[in-house]
Scaffold this active site. Structure first.
Site, PDB file in Angstrom:
ATOM      1  N   HIS A 113       0.813  -1.229   0.000  1.00 52.28           N
ATOM      2  CA  HIS A 113       0.000   0.000   0.000  1.00 52.28           C
ATOM      3  C   HIS A 113       0.846   1.279   0.000  1.00 52.28           C
ATOM      4  O   HIS A 113       0.572   2.231   0.720  1.00 52.28           O
ATOM      5  CB  HIS A 113      -0.939   0.009   1.213  1.00 52.28           C
ATOM      6  CG  HIS A 113      -2.027  -1.036   1.154  1.00 52.28           C
ATOM      7  ND1 HIS A 113      -2.453  -1.610  -0.012  1.00 52.28           N
ATOM      8  CD2 HIS A 113      -2.789  -1.601   2.149  1.00 52.28           C
ATOM      9  CE1 HIS A 113      -3.434  -2.486   0.249  1.00 52.28           C
ATOM     10  NE2 HIS A 113      -3.645  -2.509   1.548  1.00 52.28           N
ATOM     11  N   HIS A 182      -9.618   2.445   0.408  1.00 49.24           N
ATOM     12  CA  HIS A 182      -9.622   1.322   1.349  1.00 49.24           C
ATOM     13  C   HIS A 182     -10.769   1.440   2.363  1.00 49.24           C
ATOM     14  O   HIS A 182     -10.596   1.145   3.552  1.00 49.24           O
ATOM     15  CB  HIS A 182      -8.272   1.242   2.055  1.00 49.24           C
ATOM     16  CG  HIS A 182      -7.876  -0.136   2.483  1.00 49.24           C
ATOM     17  ND1 HIS A 182      -8.670  -0.932   3.297  1.00 49.24           N
ATOM     18  CD2 HIS A 182      -6.782  -0.872   2.199  1.00 49.24           C
ATOM     19  CE1 HIS A 182      -8.053  -2.076   3.505  1.00 49.24           C
ATOM     20  NE2 HIS A 182      -6.910  -2.070   2.853  1.00 49.24           N
ATOM     21  N   GLU A 296     -11.588  -3.231  -2.818  1.00 49.36           N
ATOM     22  CA  GLU A 296     -10.564  -2.297  -3.291  1.00 49.36           C
ATOM     23  C   GLU A 296     -10.357  -2.503  -4.790  1.00 49.36           C
ATOM     24  O   GLU A 296      -9.673  -3.431  -5.207  1.00 49.36           O
ATOM     25  CB  GLU A 296      -9.260  -2.547  -2.528  1.00 49.36           C
ATOM     26  CG  GLU A 296      -9.405  -2.481  -1.026  1.00 49.36           C
ATOM     27  CD  GLU A 296      -8.333  -3.283  -0.298  1.00 49.36           C
ATOM     28  OE1 GLU A 296      -7.140  -3.169  -0.631  1.00 49.36           O
ATOM     29  OE2 GLU A 296      -8.685  -4.065   0.613  1.00 49.36           O
TER      30      GLU A 296
HETATM   31  C1  BGC Z   1      -4.654  -6.305   2.329  1.00 52.29           C
HETATM   32  C2  BGC Z   1      -4.670  -6.957   3.691  1.00 52.29           C
HETATM   33  C3  BGC Z   1      -4.297  -5.917   4.702  1.00 52.29           C
HETATM   34  C4  BGC Z   1      -5.266  -4.766   4.593  1.00 52.29           C
HETATM   35  C5  BGC Z   1      -4.951  -3.635   5.525  1.00 52.29           C
HETATM   36  C6  BGC Z   1      -5.670  -5.217   2.320  1.00 52.29           C
HETATM   37  O1  BGC Z   1      -5.666  -4.589   1.064  1.00 52.29           O
HETATM   38  O2  BGC Z   1      -4.868  -7.236   1.300  1.00 52.29           O
HETATM   39  O3  BGC Z   1      -3.774  -8.034   3.741  1.00 52.29           O
HETATM   40  O4  BGC Z   1      -4.308  -6.443   6.006  1.00 52.29           O
HETATM   41  O5  BGC Z   1      -5.296  -4.255   3.275  1.00 52.29           O
HETATM   42  O6  BGC Z   1      -3.637  -3.258   5.410  1.00 52.29           O
END
Ligand code: BGC
Length: 334
Positions: A113, A182, A296
């Site tokens: 991310h 998110h 997402e």
């Molecule tokens: C990921 C997860 C993660 C979450 C928060 C998601 O996009 O796939 O593995 O825990 O985001 O970071």
């Protein structure tokens, strides 16, 4: 038909010591109301009618602004805009045009991310329009290790019972980009999502290794628990540990890709996007897990290292575009 501006709070202590003032924007029409913040260009609340004259918030939020920057809590990325590259980049490195780039690692050896200081931790510049707010950000050449100075924007706009999120980015040197939101959706306004139903129009998914890096390429969802092509109550899925998988959505161009429904209230949300994939994540790692589901919309994880999974590169002169909309129906809505 208004945008109300409010001061949310200050992060990071005294003024002059790198403190960040966070500002909130409430965008409302007679059907839905959306609260967004310049910190992380974050979607903090999305209220819909509860059917008896009140409102219910359909996304999870932290109790106050400090949690959005807290090193532990921010790992949930609640409602944030994710970038420069959402999801994982294996080994926190990639090669582009024959040059190798090292990124900040923030999930074991991998980059998640956008890295240690992703776009969720930046304060974006807001421009207010009619029933919309656009946030802009400049990510310098070398930010988290990425090449090229990237200029990104995300626009939150309302149209009747629909929230539209539109992303744009340009660069002055070749780079990779994958922006998403998110938000953690819970159409009941709280509690477990076990009794909510989901449909994702995805014939294929991406199997991953223990670190959630894609292996083996696109694979049919038939006879797996990642087959959500028919309305599926989430309870069985949650009993098996939930979902945290990338599903490759069918078709191309802007199309409906997913529907979340809460049968007890009849409330629903349809997601349409022009993106090739959805990371479907049932909030497995929150302190109270399974209280929301993330949808997402994005490009494929690790595509900078696995170009066969789809596009990831942005070059000077090109514009990255991504449009996702969320349309609500149910009590008090047309
Ligand atoms: C990921 C997860 C993660 C979450 C928060 C998601 O996009 O796939 O593995 O825990 O985001 O970071």
């Amino acid at each position: 038909m208004t945008v109300e501006v409010s001061s949310i709070g200050r992060l990071g202590g005294d003024p002059g010591s790198g403190a960040l003032d966070v500002t909130g924007y409430l965008i409302a029409n007679d059907l839905i109301a959306v609260e967004v913040w310049d910190l992380g260009a974050t979607l903090v609340a999305l209220a819909v009618p509860d059917g008896s004259g009140g409102r219910v918030d359909t996304v999870l939020r932290h109790p106050d602004v400090a949690h959005y920057a807290d090193p532990d809590d921010r790992r949930g990325y609640l409602g944030a805009t994710i970038g420069r590259y959402a999801n994982r980049i294996a080994g926190s490195r990639f090669v582009l045009d024959g040059r190798s780039y090292s990124l900040t690692a923030n999930e074991g050896p991998n980059h998640l991310h956008g890295g240690r200081v992703g776009f969720d931790q930046r304060v974006w510049v807001a421009t207010i329009g009619d029933e919309e707010v656009t946030f802009s950000l400049v990510s310098d050449d070398g930010d988290q290790g990425y090449p090229g100075r990237l200029t990104a924007s995300v626009r939150y706009g309302l149209l009747g019972p629909t929230l539209e999120i539109e992303y744009r980015a340009t660069t002055d040197a070749p780079t990779v980009v994958n922006l998403t939101n998110h938000a953690y959706w819970n159409l009941a306004g709280g509690g477990s999502i076990a009794d909510q139903e989901i449909v994702v129009a995805a014939d294929r998914w991406l199997p991953v290794d223990d670190a959630s890096i894609p292996i083996d390429g696109p694979t049919a969802v038939d006879r797996t628990r990642f087959d959500f092509r028919q309305p599926t109550r989430l309870d069985d899925t949650l009993a098996l540990g939930g979902v945290d998988q990338c599903l490759l959505v069918d078709g191309q161009g802007f199309r409906d890709v997913a529907t979340l429904t809460h049968p007890p209230t009849g409330r629903s949300m349809v997601v349409a996007t022009d993106q090739p994939a959805i990371q479907l994540y049932t909030a497995n790692h929150l302190d109270t897990p399974y209280t929301a589901v993330c949808l997402e919309t994005q490009r494929a994880p690790d595509a900078p290292n696995q170009p066969e999974l789809g596009p990831s590169v942005l070059r000077p002169g090109e514009t990255y575009r991504h449009r996702t909309i969320h349309t609500f129906a149910g009590p008090g809505l047309p």
